[in-house]
Scaffold this motif. Structure first.
Motif, mmCIF file in Angstrom:
data_model
loop_
_atom_site.group_PDB
_atom_site.id
_atom_site.type_symbol
_atom_site.label_atom_id
_atom_site.label_comp_id
_atom_site.label_asym_id
_atom_site.label_seq_id
_atom_site.Cartn_x
_atom_site.Cartn_y
_atom_site.Cartn_z
ATOM 1 N N PHE A 224 0.860 -1.185 0.000
ATOM 2 C CA PHE A 224 0.000 0.000 0.000
ATOM 3 C C PHE A 224 0.902 1.242 0.000
ATOM 4 N N HIS B 52 -0.107 4.242 -0.137
ATOM 5 C CA HIS B 52 -0.793 5.281 0.649
ATOM 6 C C HIS B 52 -0.757 6.651 -0.050
ATOM 7 N N TYR C 239 -1.268 -1.317 -4.306
ATOM 8 C CA TYR C 239 -2.392 -0.383 -4.241
ATOM 9 C C TYR C 239 -1.840 1.027 -4.009
ATOM 10 N N ILE D 17 -4.917 5.355 1.981
ATOM 11 C CA ILE D 17 -5.652 4.571 2.972
ATOM 12 C C ILE D 17 -6.543 5.528 3.754
ATOM 13 N N VAL E 182 -9.201 1.624 1.028
ATOM 14 C CA VAL E 182 -8.266 2.267 0.111
ATOM 15 C C VAL E 182 -9.032 3.032 -0.964
#
Length: 325
Positions: A191, A193, A215, A219, A236
């Motif tokens: 992630f 973020h 991803y 978040i 997300v």
């Protein structure tokens, strides 16, 4: 100010307590400044719960703080050398300078002290991800080790679990790859973020090879049980809830090197203090032990080892001086 201590230890984590213990047991008059409550809240040691990768620590609810406190209590009350130990509880050092051959220290109350040698053990802290602009949502899970930071300490917790890594740099990619190689996690996700990934070609190749999902959305929230610390997933941007049962944070470290830099000690590109193999910096008689020292593992046992090396080197200098005199 009239009193001159042999050794002043700054910091009350694993390195600071071991530096104090070894210095006192070496019969060197030692003063310890473990830090204020605010200092302790910024330290790694304060937030470590169960320590599973060190023999003898499993019984403690707080695997660093509890045994450290036991050891300092023994040193101050029961040790044959207790008169050589001064424990400045809830005191931290705000200023440090060298005047001739002596160090002058000023604590948070404005009191001043002098010492012939200093061992700095102020350590590091992990950078926390901000969720909706705040680091607080991470704490219930971090305190229960479902969001974690140290692979060597707690990497085994990912075994059999859907795992996530929060981070966008090459380091985060290597963390994901290593954990997958070591534990064959059922799922591995990165992630970033909201940050653009910064993976080199080798890491990109490993991400593709191991089927690691990346991803890039921010978040928005953490899903799970805040009472038990059980992690269930991250909400997300553009993805909804992405399921993870365990996550590591790979965003770097805050290095508490301010006092070292104020003396002119050399630091590396990441801010860790450069020393010789005994922990002595380019400032004569100024030592650094534990996580703050460059080029060492950030572990309890390495903190102990570096602290003992520094304390013993100081003791050798003290004995040599007396011998020559």
């Amino acid at each position: 100010m009239e009193k001159i201590y042999d050794v002043a230890v700054i910091g009350g984590g694993s390195a600071g307590v071991m530096a104090t213990l070894r210095s006192v047991l070496n019969n060197d008059e030692t003063i310890l400044f473990p830090g204020t409550g605010k200092d302790k809240k910024k330290s790694r040691a304060m937030w470590v719960t169960k320590v599973e990768n060190m023999p003898g620590h499993l019984e403690y609810k707080k695997g660093i703080e509890n045994p450290n406190r036991e050891q300092l209590d023994w040193l101050s009350k029961e040790s044959d050398l207790k008169e050589k130990f001064v424990w400045q509880k809830n005191r931290g050092i705000t200023e440090l300078k060298k005047e001739g051959s002596l160090f002058e220290l000023v604590d948070n109350k404005g009191d001043k002290y002098q010492a012939k040698y200093v061992i700095l053990c102020t350590g590091v802290m992990d950078v926390q991800p901000k969720i909706d602009g705040d680091i607080a949502p991470v704490f219930p899970y971090a305190n229960n080790q479902s969001i974690d930071y140290c692979l060597r300490c707690d990497g085994h917790h990912v075994y059999g679990k859907k795992t996530g890594i929060i981070g966008h740099t090459n380091g985060a990619g290597w963390v994901a790859a290593m954990l997958y190689e070591r534990y064959q996690t059922p799922e591995m996700k990165i992630f970033t973020h909201g940050e653009t990934p910064e993976f080199d070609d080798e890491v990109k190749g490993l991400i593709d090879k191991y089927g690691i999902e990346v991803y890039e959305g921010e978040i928005f929230s953490i899903h799970g049980d805040t009472k038990s610390g059980k992690l269930e997933g991250f909400e997300v941007e553009g993805e909804g809830i992405v399921e993870v049962e365990m996550s590591f944070v790979s965003l770097g470290m805050i290095v508490y090197n301010e006092l070292a830099k104020s003396l002119g000690a050399e630091v590396d590109e990441r801010g860790f203090v450069v020393t010789n193999n005994k922990g002595e910096t380019n400032i004569e008689n100024f030592y650094v032990a534990g996580d703050l020292r460059a080029g060492v593992k950030k572990q309890i046992y390495t903190a102990w080892d570096t602290a003992v090396d520094s304390a013993d080197d100081i003791n050798a200098k003290i004995r040599r001086g007396r011998r020559n005199a």
